[in-house]
Design a protein around this motif. Structure first.
Motif, PDB file in Angstrom:
ATOM      1  N   PRO A  31      22.701  -1.605 -15.154  1.00 30.27           N
ATOM      2  CA  PRO A  31      23.319  -2.837 -15.635  1.00 30.27           C
ATOM      3  C   PRO A  31      23.606  -3.800 -14.477  1.00 30.27           C
ATOM      4  O   PRO A  31      24.031  -3.376 -13.406  1.00 30.27           O
ATOM      5  N   LEU A  32      23.339  -5.059 -14.705  1.00 26.88           N
ATOM      6  CA  LEU A  32      23.584  -6.089 -13.705  1.00 26.88           C
ATOM      7  C   LEU A  32      24.684  -7.021 -14.206  1.00 26.88           C
ATOM      8  O   LEU A  32      25.155  -6.896 -15.332  1.00 26.88           O
ATOM      9  N   GLU A  33      25.031  -7.961 -13.349  1.00 27.48           N
ATOM     10  CA  GLU A  33      26.044  -8.938 -13.739  1.00 27.48           C
ATOM     11  C   GLU A  33      25.504  -9.811 -14.874  1.00 27.48           C
ATOM     12  O   GLU A  33      24.297  -9.936 -15.049  1.00 27.48           O
ATOM     13  N   GLU A  34      26.398 -10.404 -15.588  1.00 26.26           N
ATOM     14  CA  GLU A  34      26.079 -11.297 -16.696  1.00 26.26           C
ATOM     15  C   GLU A  34      25.350 -10.600 -17.835  1.00 26.26           C
ATOM     16  O   GLU A  34      24.609 -11.235 -18.588  1.00 26.26           O
ATOM     17  N   GLY A  35      25.458  -9.277 -17.924  1.00 22.28           N
ATOM     18  CA  GLY A  35      24.871  -8.538 -19.035  1.00 22.28           C
ATOM     19  C   GLY A  35      23.384  -8.291 -18.939  1.00 22.28           C
ATOM     20  O   GLY A  35      22.777  -7.806 -19.888  1.00 22.28           O
ATOM     21  N   LEU A  36      22.767  -8.618 -17.810  1.00 23.42           N
ATOM     22  CA  LEU A  36      21.336  -8.382 -17.651  1.00 23.42           C
ATOM     23  C   LEU A  36      21.089  -6.929 -17.275  1.00 23.42           C
ATOM     24  O   LEU A  36      22.012  -6.194 -16.946  1.00 23.42           O
ATOM     25  N   VAL A  37      19.828  -6.529 -17.303  1.00 21.14           N
ATOM     26  CA  VAL A  37      19.463  -5.136 -17.065  1.00 21.14           C
ATOM     27  C   VAL A  37      18.312  -5.074 -16.066  1.00 21.14           C
ATOM     28  O   VAL A  37      17.410  -5.901 -16.090  1.00 21.14           O
TER      29      VAL A  37
END
Length: 128
Positions: A33-39
């Motif tokens: 998982p990355l910031e801002e809900g990205l993957v």
């Protein structure tokens, strides 16, 4: 010259059947998982045997599995989250069309292109 004319490529399965298939995530893919809900997805890289032998002989590879990463954008993450092994490609495209307020045909094209791309990398598979 008719002898060298390219023949049109026939699809191996029909559009209807392709849209009814169900994408399934590869269990070997790591989901980061990355910031801002990205993957970000880390997936094992398939090495051709001849390349593996060559790389090993010249000391470029120690036989550890190689992985490659791909970072999904907002739309890719949306589709990735909908891949649950139960929804069909058509259902994902319909949800995509509703969420992003695009035409159904445009959503089908976007979703199928994305699924084809990550399928070619071995990140997902398709089942009937």
């Amino acid at each position: 010259m008719a002898l060298f004319r390219n023949k049109p490529i026939e699809p191996t399965i029909s559009r209807t059947k392709a849209l009814s298939m169900v994408p399934v995530k590869n269990l070997e893919v790591a989901i980061i998982p990355l910031e801002e809900g990205l993957v970000q997805l880390a997936y094992p890289l398939a090495v051709k045997p001849w390349f593996g032998r060559l790389a090993e002989k010249v000391g470029m590879w120690d036989k550890r599995p190689m992985t490659k990463t791909v970072e999904l954008d907002e739309m890719g993450t949306f589709v990735w989250d909908l891949i649950d092994g139960e929804r069909s490609v058509r259902a994902i495209a319909e949800a995509f069309a509703v969420h992003y307020e695009v035409q159904p045909r445009e959503a089908e094209l976007s979703v199928t292109t994305f699924i084809k791309t990550i399928g070619q990398r071995g990140i997902i598979g398709l089942k009937e």
